[in-house]
Every structure is written in structure tokens, then in C-alpha cells.
Design a protein around this motif. Structure first.
Motif, mmCIF file in Angstrom:
data_model
loop_
_atom_site.group_PDB
_atom_site.id
_atom_site.type_symbol
_atom_site.label_atom_id
_atom_site.label_comp_id
_atom_site.label_asym_id
_atom_site.label_seq_id
_atom_site.Cartn_x
_atom_site.Cartn_y
_atom_site.Cartn_z
ATOM 1 N N ILE A 46 0.844 -1.190 0.000
ATOM 2 C CA ILE A 46 0.000 0.000 0.000
ATOM 3 C C ILE A 46 0.886 1.250 0.000
ATOM 4 C CG2 ILE A 46 -1.874 1.182 1.212
ATOM 5 C CD1 ILE A 46 -2.633 -1.605 0.290
ATOM 6 N N GLY A 47 0.505 2.253 -0.785
ATOM 7 C CA GLY A 47 1.184 3.539 -0.757
ATOM 8 C C GLY A 47 2.364 3.663 -1.693
ATOM 9 N N ILE A 48 2.616 2.647 -2.519
ATOM 10 C CA ILE A 48 3.728 2.701 -3.463
ATOM 11 C C ILE A 48 3.140 2.626 -4.865
ATOM 12 C CG2 ILE A 48 5.835 1.582 -4.227
ATOM 13 C CD1 ILE A 48 6.088 0.581 -1.337
ATOM 14 N N PRO A 49 3.504 3.562 -5.743
ATOM 15 C CA PRO A 49 2.864 3.604 -7.057
ATOM 16 C C PRO A 49 3.297 2.461 -7.962
ATOM 17 C CG PRO A 49 4.603 5.235 -6.939
ATOM 18 C CD PRO A 49 4.477 4.646 -5.564
ATOM 19 N N LYS A 63 10.822 10.673 -5.881
ATOM 20 C CA LYS A 63 11.440 11.063 -4.620
ATOM 21 C C LYS A 63 11.430 9.884 -3.663
ATOM 22 C CE LYS A 63 9.855 15.770 -5.168
ATOM 23 N NZ LYS A 63 8.690 16.602 -4.988
ATOM 24 N N LYS A 64 12.308 9.934 -2.676
ATOM 25 C CA LYS A 64 12.444 8.819 -1.740
ATOM 26 C C LYS A 64 11.145 8.570 -0.975
ATOM 27 C CE LYS A 64 15.741 6.990 1.572
ATOM 28 N NZ LYS A 64 16.934 7.261 2.356
ATOM 29 N N ARG A 65 10.444 9.628 -0.614
ATOM 30 C CA ARG A 65 9.196 9.474 0.138
ATOM 31 C C ARG A 65 8.096 8.838 -0.715
ATOM 32 N NH1 ARG A 65 5.510 13.106 -1.312
ATOM 33 N NH2 ARG A 65 6.166 14.983 -2.384
ATOM 34 N N GLN A 66 8.236 8.911 -2.050
ATOM 35 C CA GLN A 66 7.250 8.285 -2.931
ATOM 36 C C GLN A 66 7.589 6.828 -3.216
ATOM 37 O OE1 GLN A 66 7.764 11.183 -6.044
ATOM 38 N NE2 GLN A 66 5.753 12.088 -5.635
ATOM 39 N N ARG A 67 8.871 6.466 -3.072
ATOM 40 C CA ARG A 67 9.311 5.097 -3.369
ATOM 41 C C ARG A 67 9.099 4.141 -2.211
ATOM 42 N NH1 ARG A 67 14.168 7.530 -5.520
ATOM 43 N NH2 ARG A 67 15.223 6.885 -3.635
ATOM 44 N N LYS A 68 9.024 4.664 -0.993
ATOM 45 C CA LYS A 68 8.916 3.789 0.169
ATOM 46 C C LYS A 68 7.953 4.368 1.191
ATOM 47 C CE LYS A 68 12.256 4.528 3.251
ATOM 48 N NZ LYS A 68 13.079 3.994 4.146
ATOM 49 N N VAL A 69 7.632 3.572 2.194
ATOM 50 C CA VAL A 69 6.775 4.004 3.289
ATOM 51 C C VAL A 69 7.683 4.252 4.484
ATOM 52 C CG1 VAL A 69 4.806 3.351 4.700
ATOM 53 C CG2 VAL A 69 4.964 2.529 2.379
ATOM 54 N N SER A 70 7.370 5.272 5.287
ATOM 55 C CA SER A 70 8.259 5.647 6.393
ATOM 56 C C SER A 70 8.081 4.682 7.567
ATOM 57 C CB SER A 70 7.983 7.084 6.838
ATOM 58 O OG SER A 70 6.632 7.216 7.198
ATOM 59 N N ARG A 71 8.706 3.537 7.438
ATOM 60 C CA ARG A 71 8.633 2.484 8.444
ATOM 61 C C ARG A 71 9.799 1.543 8.164
ATOM 62 N NH1 ARG A 71 3.714 0.429 7.067
ATOM 63 N NH2 ARG A 71 4.569 -0.987 5.551
ATOM 64 N N ALA A 72 10.180 0.751 9.141
ATOM 65 C CA ALA A 72 11.211 -0.253 8.906
ATOM 66 C C ALA A 72 10.722 -1.190 7.806
ATOM 67 C CB ALA A 72 11.485 -1.037 10.180
ATOM 68 N N TYR A 73 11.574 -1.535 6.883
ATOM 69 C CA TYR A 73 11.249 -2.367 5.714
ATOM 70 C C TYR A 73 10.182 -1.732 4.826
ATOM 71 C CZ TYR A 73 13.761 -6.113 8.147
ATOM 72 O OH TYR A 73 14.709 -6.852 8.783
ATOM 73 N N GLY A 74 10.007 -0.411 4.888
ATOM 74 C CA GLY A 74 9.007 0.255 4.059
ATOM 75 C C GLY A 74 9.374 0.148 2.595
ATOM 76 N N GLY A 75 8.426 -0.249 1.766
ATOM 77 C CA GLY A 75 8.676 -0.413 0.342
ATOM 78 C C GLY A 75 9.164 -1.793 -0.021
ATOM 79 N N SER A 76 9.394 -2.637 0.985
ATOM 80 C CA SER A 76 9.871 -3.993 0.738
ATOM 81 C C SER A 76 8.941 -5.032 1.345
ATOM 82 C CB SER A 76 11.273 -4.147 1.331
ATOM 83 O OG SER A 76 11.683 -5.476 1.303
ATOM 84 N N ARG A 77 8.487 -4.764 2.574
ATOM 85 C CA ARG A 77 7.593 -5.694 3.282
ATOM 86 C C ARG A 77 6.337 -4.946 3.717
ATOM 87 N NH1 ARG A 77 11.092 -8.213 1.348
ATOM 88 N NH2 ARG A 77 12.451 -9.772 2.260
ATOM 89 N N CYS A 78 5.224 -5.677 3.828
ATOM 90 C CA CYS A 78 3.973 -5.050 4.272
ATOM 91 C C CYS A 78 3.990 -4.901 5.795
ATOM 92 C CB CYS A 78 2.769 -5.868 3.814
ATOM 93 S SG CYS A 78 2.639 -7.496 4.545
ATOM 94 N N ALA A 79 3.052 -4.139 6.321
ATOM 95 C CA ALA A 79 3.015 -3.832 7.748
ATOM 96 C C ALA A 79 2.827 -5.085 8.596
ATOM 97 C CB ALA A 79 1.896 -2.832 8.039
ATOM 98 N N GLU A 80 1.983 -6.013 8.135
ATOM 99 C CA GLU A 80 1.732 -7.235 8.901
ATOM 100 C C GLU A 80 3.002 -8.075 9.028
ATOM 101 O OE1 GLU A 80 -1.665 -9.517 7.622
ATOM 102 O OE2 GLU A 80 -2.753 -7.678 7.137
ATOM 103 N N CYS A 81 3.743 -8.196 7.942
ATOM 104 C CA CYS A 81 4.970 -8.999 7.967
ATOM 105 C C CYS A 81 6.029 -8.354 8.861
ATOM 106 C CB CYS A 81 5.508 -9.193 6.551
ATOM 107 S SG CYS A 81 4.452 -10.229 5.535
ATOM 108 N N VAL A 82 6.107 -7.021 8.842
ATOM 109 C CA VAL A 82 7.059 -6.323 9.724
ATOM 110 C C VAL A 82 6.682 -6.571 11.177
ATOM 111 C CG1 VAL A 82 7.912 -4.054 10.416
ATOM 112 C CG2 VAL A 82 7.602 -4.571 8.014
ATOM 113 N N ARG A 83 5.375 -6.517 11.471
ATOM 114 C CA ARG A 83 4.911 -6.748 12.833
ATOM 115 C C ARG A 83 5.284 -8.166 13.292
ATOM 116 N NH1 ARG A 83 -0.400 -5.794 12.239
ATOM 117 N NH2 ARG A 83 -0.115 -3.580 12.544
ATOM 118 N N THR A 84 5.056 -9.158 12.433
ATOM 119 C CA THR A 84 5.391 -10.540 12.817
ATOM 120 C C THR A 84 6.888 -10.713 12.987
ATOM 121 O OG1 THR A 84 5.372 -11.197 10.490
ATOM 122 C CG2 THR A 84 3.358 -11.568 11.742
ATOM 123 N N ARG A 85 7.686 -10.034 12.164
ATOM 124 C CA ARG A 85 9.152 -10.111 12.316
ATOM 125 C C ARG A 85 9.590 -9.552 13.663
ATOM 126 N NH1 ARG A 85 12.924 -9.187 7.273
ATOM 127 N NH2 ARG A 85 11.948 -10.594 5.794
#
Length: 132
Positions: free
Chosen positions: A67-70, A81-103
Motif C-alpha cells: 500500500i502507498g507505493i505507485p 522522490k524517496k518518500r514516494q518510493r517507500k513508506v516511512s517504516r522499517a522495511y518500508g517499500g519492501s515488506r507489508c506492515a503485517e509482515c514487519v509486525r510478525t518479524r
């Protein structure tokens, strides 16, 4: 075929379709040469070139859409821009929020397990020393 009733209907029936030609040099109907037919203000039909549909980036762990990546071409992604390529979170732009939470939870539980083992080891040493 049913007979035509009036001259206007006959003229409409025999009207020729306007032929269209590609504007660019590439003259084959391929995925990269997609067009759609539009009508200009002057009433003529022309081709309008369309871009390919791009894939939405997917999570590396679960494969869900990020979500949030074009959904743009890799060449365009590099120019964003960097803010458009990724989400401001650990692993943003690579992993979804649920997977980061489980990690994070998994890492925390592994550390807790190590601490519990260390405490049990110390208690066993005390028990063996107390029995002697």
C-alpha cells in the motif's frame, strides 16, 4: 437483409469507416505499441498511444500488494522522490506492515527465550551446588 426504407438510411448504412494508421514508426499491434481510438474536436478519429499497465510492488514475504507505493516502470521509480518510493517504516517499500509486525514479535520472542534459558541455567547451577 431487410430492405432500406429511406435514402438517408441507405446513406448511413453504406457510410465507410475511417481508416486509421499508426503515428509512429512501429507498425505492429504489440503490447508496447498500445493505442486507443479517440475523436478529435474536428470530428476525425485518431490513435492515442497508451502506456503499459505496470505491476503494483508486492511484499517479499507474503506476496500481498504494498500500500502507498505507485505502480510505475522501474525507470520512472528511480526518478521518484524517496518518500514516494517507500513508506516511512522499517522495511518500508519492501515488506507489508503485517509482515514487519510478525518479524518484530518473532525477534522479541526469540530474545525472551534466550533470557529464560539463561535464567534456568543459572537456577540449575544453584540447585546442583545446594545439593552437594
Amino acid at each position: 437483409c431487410a430492405p432500406l426504407r429511406s435514402a438517408a438510411a441507405a446513406q448511413e448504412y453504406t457510410k465507410m469507416v475511417q481508416r486509421l494508421t499508426y503515428k509512429r514508426r512501429h507498425s505492429y499491434n504489440t503490447k508496447s505499441n498500445g493505442v486507443k481510438i479517440i475523436k478529435t474536436p474536428g470530428g476525425k478519429l485518431t490513435f492515442q498511444y497508451t502506456e503499459k499497465k505496470r505491476q503494483i510492488p508486492k511484499c517479499g514475504d507474503c506476496g500481498n500488494k504494498l500500500i502507498g507505493i505507485p505502480a510505475v516502470a522501474p525507470k520512472v521509480m528511480r526518478t521518484l522522490k524517496k518518500r514516494q518510493r517507500k513508506v516511512s517504516r522499517a522495511y518500508g517499500g519492501s515488506r507489508c506492515a503485517e509482515c514487519v509486525r510478525t518479524r518484530i514479535v518473532r525477534a522479541f520472542l526469540v530474545e525472551e527465550k534466550k533470557i529464560v534459558k539463561a535464567v534456568q541455567r543459572v537456577q540449575r547451577k544453584k540447585d546442583t551446588k545446594g545439593k552437594k
